[in-house]
Design an enzyme around this catalytic site. Structure first.
Site, PDB file in Angstrom:
ATOM      1  N   ASP A   8       0.613  -1.327  -0.557  1.00 14.13           N
ATOM      2  CA  ASP A   8       0.206  -0.038  -0.036  1.00 14.13           C
ATOM      3  C   ASP A   8       0.934   1.103   0.234  1.00 14.13           C
ATOM      4  O   ASP A   8       2.100   1.537   0.623  1.00 14.13           O
ATOM      5  CB  ASP A   8      -1.133   0.106   0.942  1.00 14.13           C
ATOM      6  CG  ASP A   8      -1.861   1.496   1.555  1.00 14.13           C
ATOM      7  OD1 ASP A   8      -1.422   2.093   0.937  1.00 14.13           O
ATOM      8  OD2 ASP A   8      -2.817   1.302   2.248  1.00 14.13           O
ATOM      9  N   VAL A  31      -6.575   5.113  -5.099  1.00  9.65           N
ATOM     10  CA  VAL A  31      -5.147   5.533  -4.978  1.00  9.65           C
ATOM     11  C   VAL A  31      -5.179   6.693  -4.301  1.00  9.65           C
ATOM     12  O   VAL A  31      -4.714   7.408  -2.719  1.00  9.65           O
ATOM     13  CB  VAL A  31      -3.762   5.680  -5.738  1.00  9.65           C
ATOM     14  CG1 VAL A  31      -2.779   6.334  -4.986  1.00  9.65           C
ATOM     15  CG2 VAL A  31      -3.669   4.733  -6.142  1.00  9.65           C
ATOM     16  N   ASP A  32      -5.447   7.870  -5.298  1.00  8.13           N
ATOM     17  CA  ASP A  32      -5.763   9.670  -4.459  1.00  8.13           C
ATOM     18  C   ASP A  32      -6.731   9.684  -3.081  1.00  8.13           C
ATOM     19  O   ASP A  32      -6.185  10.246  -2.448  1.00  8.13           O
ATOM     20  CB  ASP A  32      -7.346  10.091  -5.769  1.00  8.13           C
ATOM     21  CG  ASP A  32      -7.056  11.692  -5.385  1.00  8.13           C
ATOM     22  OD1 ASP A  32      -6.037  12.329  -4.691  1.00  8.13           O
ATOM     23  OD2 ASP A  32      -7.771  12.273  -6.434  1.00  8.13           O
TER      24      ASP A  32
END
Length: 171
Positions: A8, A31-32
């Site tokens: 991660d 991801v953002d």
């Protein structure tokens, strides 16, 4: 130097991690969203200041902010292209996202930078093509410089990890 990990990106200890952002810079999914959630309000506040100054971040460009609560020092936000069949300069824009992120890192004395798999989630860029562009862009950038920037490709899922592993293997 190039390293590959499956993890991660919000847990990576590097000078900078790259956020696969949208042009609004206000957080989103994937991801953002994970970076904004883990990094806290400081990232969003920094992004709002950038928006006030320049109105967001165009596709292929990159901006830098604090990393807030993340183990990194900075977040470099870059906007990858949405895949439209390869007919709208998607490959060149993805290359620019990597190159401009690397340039932003150099300009801010970053010694290690971690990249997610830009544009391969909701933006639907074909994963293998995206991995090839990412690796080629990074290798070309590093080959043209004599400083020691460490690049870490961080793959969240095993499919991307296996792709990168195969593409990074010595021929």
């Amino acid at each position: 130097m190039i390293e590959l990990v499956q993890d991660d990106i919000t847990r990576i200890e590097a000078d900078a991690i790259v956020n696969a952002a949208n042009s609004s810079l206000l957080g989103g999914g994937g991801v953002d969203g994970a970076i904004h959630r883990a990094g806290g309000k400081a990232i969003l506040e920094a992004c709002r200041k950038i928006r006030a100054r320049q109105g967001g971040c165009p596709t292929g460009e990159a901006v830098i902010t604090t990393a807030g609560n993340l183990p990194a020092k900075f977040v470099i936000h870059t906007v990858g292209p949405v895949w439209h069949g390869g007919h709208n300069q998607e490959e060149a824009l993805l290359r620019s996202a990597y190159t401009n992120s690397l340039q932003c890192a150099i300009e801010n004395d970053v010694r290690s930078i971690a990249f997610p798999n830009i544009s391969t989630g909701v933006y639907r860029f074909p994963k293998e093509k995206a991995a090839e562009i990412a690796i080629r862009s990074v290798r070309e950038f590093l080959a043209a410089r004599d400083d020691s920037l460490k690049v870490i490709f961080v793959c969240f899922d095993s499919e991307n990890y296996r792709l990168y592993q195969r593409l990074l293997a010595p021929a």
